[in-house]
Design an enzyme around this catalytic site. Structure first.
Site, PDB file in Angstrom:
ATOM      1  N   ARG A 104      35.219  14.917  19.870  1.00  0.00           N
ATOM      2  CA  ARG A 104      35.567  16.301  19.539  1.00  0.00           C
ATOM      3  C   ARG A 104      37.086  16.486  19.464  1.00  0.00           C
ATOM      4  NH1 ARG A 104      31.026  19.805  19.804  1.00  0.00           N
ATOM      5  NH2 ARG A 104      29.488  19.293  21.384  1.00  0.00           N
ATOM      6  N   LYS A 127      27.334  21.265   4.232  1.00  0.00           N
ATOM      7  CA  LYS A 127      26.599  20.047   3.864  1.00  0.00           C
ATOM      8  C   LYS A 127      25.266  20.503   3.280  1.00  0.00           C
ATOM      9  CE  LYS A 127      25.328  16.815   7.192  1.00  0.00           C
ATOM     10  NZ  LYS A 127      25.626  15.868   8.273  1.00  0.00           N
ATOM     11  N   ASP A 178      31.393  25.708  12.365  1.00  0.00           N
ATOM     12  CA  ASP A 178      32.097  24.487  11.986  1.00  0.00           C
ATOM     13  C   ASP A 178      31.373  23.756  10.864  1.00  0.00           C
ATOM     14  OD1 ASP A 178      30.090  24.200  13.889  1.00  0.00           O
ATOM     15  OD2 ASP A 178      30.892  22.337  14.688  1.00  0.00           O
ATOM     16  N   ASP A 231      24.224  22.532   8.114  1.00  0.00           N
ATOM     17  CA  ASP A 231      23.468  21.396   7.596  1.00  0.00           C
ATOM     18  C   ASP A 231      22.145  21.920   7.029  1.00  0.00           C
ATOM     19  OD1 ASP A 231      22.541  18.893   7.071  1.00  0.00           O
ATOM     20  OD2 ASP A 231      22.494  18.184   9.126  1.00  0.00           O
TER      21      ASP A 231
HETATM   22  C1  PRP Z   1      26.110  22.212  14.776  1.00  0.00           C
HETATM   23  C2  PRP Z   1      26.788  23.416  14.143  1.00  0.00           C
HETATM   24  C3  PRP Z   1      25.658  24.366  13.915  1.00  0.00           C
HETATM   25  C4  PRP Z   1      24.475  23.452  13.685  1.00  0.00           C
HETATM   26  C5  PRP Z   1      24.220  23.369  12.214  1.00  0.00           C
HETATM   27  O1  PRP Z   1      25.984  22.426  16.133  1.00  0.00           O
HETATM   28  O2  PRP Z   1      27.786  23.972  14.961  1.00  0.00           O
HETATM   29  O3  PRP Z   1      25.453  25.219  15.021  1.00  0.00           O
HETATM   30  O4  PRP Z   1      24.815  22.151  14.163  1.00  0.00           O
HETATM   31  O5  PRP Z   1      23.063  22.609  11.952  1.00  0.00           O
HETATM   32  P1  PRP Z   1      21.889  23.208  11.103  1.00  0.00           P
HETATM   33  O6  PRP Z   1      22.471  23.863   9.876  1.00  0.00           O
HETATM   34  O7  PRP Z   1      21.060  21.979  10.733  1.00  0.00           O
HETATM   35  O8  PRP Z   1      21.110  24.165  11.937  1.00  0.00           O
HETATM   36  P2  PRP Z   1      25.557  21.258  17.145  1.00  0.00           P
HETATM   37  O9  PRP Z   1      24.076  21.280  17.350  1.00  0.00           O
HETATM   38  O10 PRP Z   1      26.113  19.955  16.659  1.00  0.00           O
HETATM   39  O11 PRP Z   1      26.214  21.713  18.511  1.00  0.00           O
HETATM   40  P3  PRP Z   1      27.772  21.792  18.921  1.00  0.00           P
HETATM   41  O12 PRP Z   1      28.373  22.913  18.104  1.00  0.00           O
HETATM   42  O13 PRP Z   1      27.756  22.097  20.371  1.00  0.00           O
HETATM   43  O14 PRP Z   1      28.402  20.466  18.592  1.00  0.00           O
END
Ligand code: PRP
Length: 190
Positions: free
Chosen positions: A173, A139, A108, A111
């Site tokens: 969500r 991002k 999704d 970052d």
């Molecule tokens: C989000 C997304 C990635 C991660 C990206 O998951 O789905 O797995 O963050 O971040 P990064 O590039 O800094 O590693 P999140 O931790 O929000 O969990 P979720 O999918 O359960 O909401």
């Protein structure tokens, strides 16, 4: 925001809509069409990482017009600090084998890139025939690792976004759009 029929209670922390459901659907359809063309005649396995990906992957799958299979992984960082250091823990592995398969890994949001980097490294050790990434929101501001992103929905600034699967402390969500949180929500809750 009222036009989406969302209870005002759910909207309290939302500052404004960044992407409407229509904008999201249009882009997801384009990604699905592109994947359908690129993998025509091949057997494709779609992998999603829970939980934020659930809306995106289900819409993307419906936009892909060739036969596909799907599987999921789940990760948990040991803590916010540990994720920043690149420690990610696999809490649910795939049920299907990816050896010799053409795989598109669906996220999704990316970052820092640390989560994806860990998962791609893990998956590559299993010798898929090919492994590409499809991300809805990219991002780049805090990116720590350069990653190959074959399919990209939207490039976004360093915003904290919620909705369409994305959460803030597990809330929001189920919003059909993607919105920005009010600054005070982030300040109050860290
Ligand atoms: C989000 C997304 C990635 C991660 C990206 O998951 O789905 O797995 O963050 O971040 P990064 O590039 O800094 O590693 P999140 O931790 O929000 O969990 P979720 O999918 O359960 O909401």
């Amino acid at each position: 925001m009222a036009e989406y029929g969302v209870n005002p209670e759910c909207l309290e922390g939302i500052d404004r809509i960044l992407f409407t459901p229509e904008q999201i659907q249009a882009r997801v359809s384009e990604l699905g069409a592109q994947i359908s063309r690129d993998y025509e005649g091949r057997s494709l396995l779609i992998i999603g990482v829970l939980r934020g990906v659930i809306f995106f992957i289900s819409d993307l799958m419906r936009s892909i017009k060739i036969p596909i299979e799907v599987d999921f992984m789940a990760v948990s960082s040991y803590s916010a600090d540990s994720r920043e250091m690149g420690f990610v823990r696999l809490i649910k592995d795939l049920e299907l084998s990816i050896t010799g398969r053409h795989v598109v890994f669906v996220e999704d949001i990316i970052d820092t890139g640390l989560t994806l980097n860990y998962l791609l490294r893990t998956l590559r050790t299993r010798n898929p025939a090919s492994l590409e990434v499809c991300v809805l929101f990219n991002k780049e501001k805090k990116r720590l690792i350069d990653l190959p992103l074959r399919y990209k929905g939207f490039d976004i600034p360093d915003y904290y976004i919620v909705g369409y699967g994305l959460d803030h402390r597990e809330k929001y969500r189920n919003m059909p759009f993607v919105g920005l949180l009010k600054a005070e929500v982030l300040q109050n809750n860290g």
